[in-house]
Design an enzyme around this catalytic site. Sequence first.
Site, PDB file in Angstrom:
ATOM      1  CB  SER A  15     -18.608  30.475  22.791  1.00 47.15           C
ATOM      2  OG  SER A  15     -19.109  31.133  23.942  1.00 47.15           O
ATOM      3  CE1 TYR A 164     -20.566  43.549  29.020  1.00 44.07           C
ATOM      4  CE2 TYR A 164     -19.941  45.596  27.946  1.00 44.07           C
ATOM      5  CZ  TYR A 164     -19.701  44.264  28.206  1.00 44.07           C
ATOM      6  OH  TYR A 164     -18.609  43.642  27.662  1.00 44.07           O
TER       7      TYR A 164
END
Length: 258
Positions: A15, A164
Amino acid sequence: MTPENKIAVVTGGASGLGRASLDELIKVGIKVAIFDLNQAAGDTVVSELGADKALFVKVDVTDEDSVEQAFEQVIKKFGKVDICINCAGVAPAKKVLDREGKAQPLAAFASAININLIGTFNVARIAAEKMLLNEPAGEAGERGIIINTASVAAYDGQIGQAAYAASKSGVVGMTLPMARDLARDGIRVNTIAPGIMGTPMLLNMPDNVQESLVDKIQFPKRMGLPSEYGRLAIHMVENCYLNGETIRLDAAIRMPPK
């Protein structure tokens, strides 16, 4: 490195940016091995690309045995590994303190580091081991290239992105030392730091959210195309003098706090 007859491993290849990269790799004559956790999506990609050109292996990038066994399957089918593109990752959003003043669970921070940073290194180290078996090629005597994926969050982390941003900063930070470690072996290491890319995840967001993101982009005033990531990866493969470098692919965006 000339791309013809080369073998690439792409993590997160079922993906997003990884999937888009597969099409660009196939176009220039590179066969691909897809490492991903999504079995159904991986099988679909192989059926689209052709079983003679693509292999899917269900892989947990954070697990040593899973990665080592996956590379063995690649060697068994294709005989070698020349290119490794690490796209597998997660993008969690959680503030250090929540609205009630409670600290973020440490496990949430650790999970992002484990997948995005440690998982990237886990795959890269085994890829390098397999590349070392290749005969030196070309004038430079090149054996392989590793391309990791960071993010503009490595530089401009927003509110809620401590985990992150830390994980992606780590990817940027290890690029040069990895390139130096592997220089004597003829293996290059580069990193791509994408900005706002038009992946299915982002394109499924509400229109107002997409418009807000695009508003922060300088020029061209649009989301990046996943194929543009793939084409940059191809350029890194072909340009032998590009080593130890992180390139922002972001249309000059600099992210605000939120």
